[in-house]
Design a protein around this motif. Structure first.
Motif, short mmCIF file in Angstrom:
data_model
loop_
_atom_site.label_atom_id
_atom_site.label_comp_id
_atom_site.label_asym_id
_atom_site.label_seq_id
_atom_site.Cartn_x
_atom_site.Cartn_y
_atom_site.Cartn_z
N PRO A 118 1.06 -10.37 -5.17
CA PRO A 118 2.35 -10.92 -4.70
C PRO A 118 2.90 -10.26 -3.45
O PRO A 118 3.43 -10.93 -2.57
CB PRO A 118 3.27 -10.71 -5.90
CG PRO A 118 2.35 -10.73 -7.08
CD PRO A 118 1.08 -10.08 -6.62
N SER A 119 2.76 -8.92 -3.36
CA SER A 119 3.32 -8.24 -2.19
C SER A 119 2.60 -8.59 -0.91
O SER A 119 3.15 -8.50 0.18
CB SER A 119 3.28 -6.72 -2.41
OG SER A 119 1.94 -6.28 -2.58
N GLU A 370 -2.56 2.17 -4.29
CA GLU A 370 -2.31 0.76 -4.64
C GLU A 370 -2.29 -0.12 -3.40
O GLU A 370 -2.89 -1.20 -3.37
CB GLU A 370 -0.98 0.64 -5.39
CG GLU A 370 -1.01 1.22 -6.80
CD GLU A 370 0.34 1.13 -7.46
OE1 GLU A 370 1.30 0.66 -6.80
OE2 GLU A 370 0.46 1.56 -8.63
N ASN A 371 -1.61 0.37 -2.36
CA ASN A 371 -1.54 -0.42 -1.13
C ASN A 371 -2.90 -0.52 -0.45
O ASN A 371 -3.23 -1.56 0.13
CB ASN A 371 -0.52 0.19 -0.17
CG ASN A 371 0.90 -0.23 -0.49
OD1 ASN A 371 1.35 -1.30 -0.09
ND2 ASN A 371 1.60 0.61 -1.24
N ILE A 372 -3.68 0.54 -0.50
CA ILE A 372 -5.03 0.49 0.08
C ILE A 372 -5.89 -0.52 -0.68
O ILE A 372 -6.63 -1.30 -0.07
CB ILE A 372 -5.69 1.89 0.04
CG1 ILE A 372 -5.02 2.80 1.08
CG2 ILE A 372 -7.18 1.80 0.32
CD1 ILE A 372 -5.44 4.25 0.99
N GLU A 373 -5.76 -0.53 -2.02
CA GLU A 373 -6.49 -1.52 -2.81
C GLU A 373 -6.04 -2.94 -2.47
O GLU A 373 -6.87 -3.86 -2.37
CB GLU A 373 -6.29 -1.24 -4.30
CG GLU A 373 -7.00 0.02 -4.80
CD GLU A 373 -6.73 0.28 -6.27
OE1 GLU A 373 -6.01 -0.54 -6.88
OE2 GLU A 373 -7.24 1.28 -6.79
N MET A 374 -4.73 -3.14 -2.30
CA MET A 374 -4.23 -4.47 -1.94
C MET A 374 -4.72 -4.89 -0.56
O MET A 374 -5.12 -6.03 -0.34
CB MET A 374 -2.70 -4.49 -2.01
CG MET A 374 -2.15 -4.44 -3.43
SD MET A 374 -0.36 -4.65 -3.52
CE MET A 374 0.22 -3.15 -2.75
N LYS A 375 -4.69 -3.93 0.38
CA LYS A 375 -5.18 -4.23 1.72
C LYS A 375 -6.67 -4.53 1.68
O LYS A 375 -7.16 -5.44 2.38
CB LYS A 375 -4.91 -3.06 2.66
CG LYS A 375 -3.45 -2.81 2.97
CD LYS A 375 -2.83 -3.98 3.71
CE LYS A 375 -1.36 -3.70 4.04
NZ LYS A 375 -0.70 -4.86 4.67
#
Length: 398
Positions: A118-119, A370-375
């Motif tokens: 979602p983000s 988490e952000n690295i995984e999302m990216k």
């Protein structure tokens, strides 16, 4: 008064009436001469009429041949135009078919990008270009479908004009054959034929005038020419549309590809920055852990020293009453206990603060991971999945 009345009466004469015989003979000669003249005039009239018929039939055949040539020329043109339109219809069909795969890929890319977390599911430039690409391709497909229907209708009109030309040519051929046969006919072979046939006279009300006859073919030729002109205009329009639509699709596909590349670079840059920051956070967390361990060692050491000072003070309280003076050693021990207690308190505060700092670093680490995984997930969708789907897309001129 009859001839006999004018002849002198010889009532008592016996024998032939020579005068009457002479008159009869003269009358017969005159009649015979009149018959000869009549036959000669009739023969001349027949020959003249046959000559006129031959001339008129020859002229009629030439008129038919002229119109036949005009019809044949126009028929060749309309047949050629139909063939060209059929080829163009095939091109439009292939162009319409060529829109299916890019449209499918665009929809798949939009669906894949909706699978992001979602983000990361932002309406970014890539989404805007993909939506625009879908709109362009759907618009091109709709336009090509209408063009294909127009071509189909024009082919139908051209074939209708072709059919009328062919029917006219067929009738002209039959009329020419009949008139040629009429021109070659002689009186002797047709005597019996004419007697055996029911010679019906065509009523004038059921025939057309030469002008009407010519106008019928002229109308067919005009209609065919009009359809040919319409076909040429339609072909020019379709050629222009095919070129323009291919250029529009190519331009939009390139714009979408550029948006993908830019977004991939931005994701990679952001991911790289976060990975660098994560490495620094991990390094700092390790150093902080070592410091915390060092603080615990320092606290333990200071507590041992404090225990020693306190033990000395406790032991010195056991001195005899007169010996319990406030000497320099006692002052030093009391000051040492106070100082050690303050140091230990500060060390404990630092240790507690280090735990807070550690928790903050841990939160930063989790957030970065988490952000690295999302990216990484977004990068995989854009750089791998969407790229694999979009790689075969090459928009050529239709």
């Amino acid at each position: 008064m009859s001839i006999q009345d004018r002849i002198p009466q010889q009532g008592n004469t016996v024998g032939p009436d020579l005068v009457n015989i002479e008159v009869t003979r003269n009358h017969s000669e005159l009649f015979r001469a009149e018959c000869v003249r009549l036959m000669q005039e009739t023969d001349k009239a027949c020959k003249r009429m046959q000559t006129d018929d031959k001339k008129r039939l020859d002229q009629r055949v030439r008129d038919i041949q002229f119109l036949k040539r005009e019809l044949e020329l126009k028929l060749e043109e309309i047949i050629l135009e139909i063939d060209v339109l059929i080829a163009l219809q095939s091109r439009v069909g292939k162009a319409l078919e060529a829109c299916r795969e890019p449209l499918r890929v665009t929809v798949v890319c939009l669906e894949e990008r909706r699978k992001r977390v979602p983000s990361e599911r932002l309406h970014d430039e890539v989404d805007r270009e993909l939506l625009k690409e879908r709109e362009v391709i759907e618009g091109v497909a709709s336009l090509l479908q209408r063009v294909a229907e127009q071509i189909t209708e024009q082919i139908r009109l051209d074939r209708s004009a072709k059919y009328k030309l062919e029917q006219d040519l067929k009738e002209k051929f039959e009329a020419q054959s009949i008139d040629n046969s009429c021109a070659l006919m002689t009186t002797h072979p047709i005597n019996n034929l004419q007697r055996s046939k029911n010679n019906e006279i065509v009523l004038p009300s059921l025939t057309v005038t030469p002008k009407q006859w010519e106008n019928i073919s002229d109308l067919n030729i005009t209609k065919a020419e009009q359809q040919k002109t319409n076909s040429l205009s339609l072909r020019a329009l379709v050629e222009s549309l095919l070129e323009q639509t291919a250029a529009d699709m190519q331009k939009q596909v390139q714009a979408t590809a550029a948006a993908f590349q830019l977004n991939i670079q931005e994701i990679k840059c952001s991911k790289s920055q976060m990975e660098d920051q994560l490495a620094k956070v991990l390094s700092e967390s390790a150093r902080l852990k070592r410091i915390r361990d060092d603080l615990q060692v320092s606290i333990s050491d200071n507590e041992h020293v404090l225990s020693l000072a306190q033990a000395r003070l406790t032991l010195r309280r056991q001195r005899p009453g007169k010996e319990q003076c406030y000497d320099p050693v006692q002052a030093q021990l009391l000051a040492e206990v106070e100082q050690l207690t303050a140091h230990i308190s500060k060390l404990l505060e630092a240790a507690a603060q280090s735990e807070e700092e550690q928790r903050a670093l841990d939160r930063c680490q989790l957030d970065l991971q988490e952000n690295i995984e999302m990216k990484a997930s977004s990068l995989y969708i854009d750089e791998v999945i969407c790229a694999q789907h979009r790689e075969p897309i090459v928009i050529h001129n239709f």
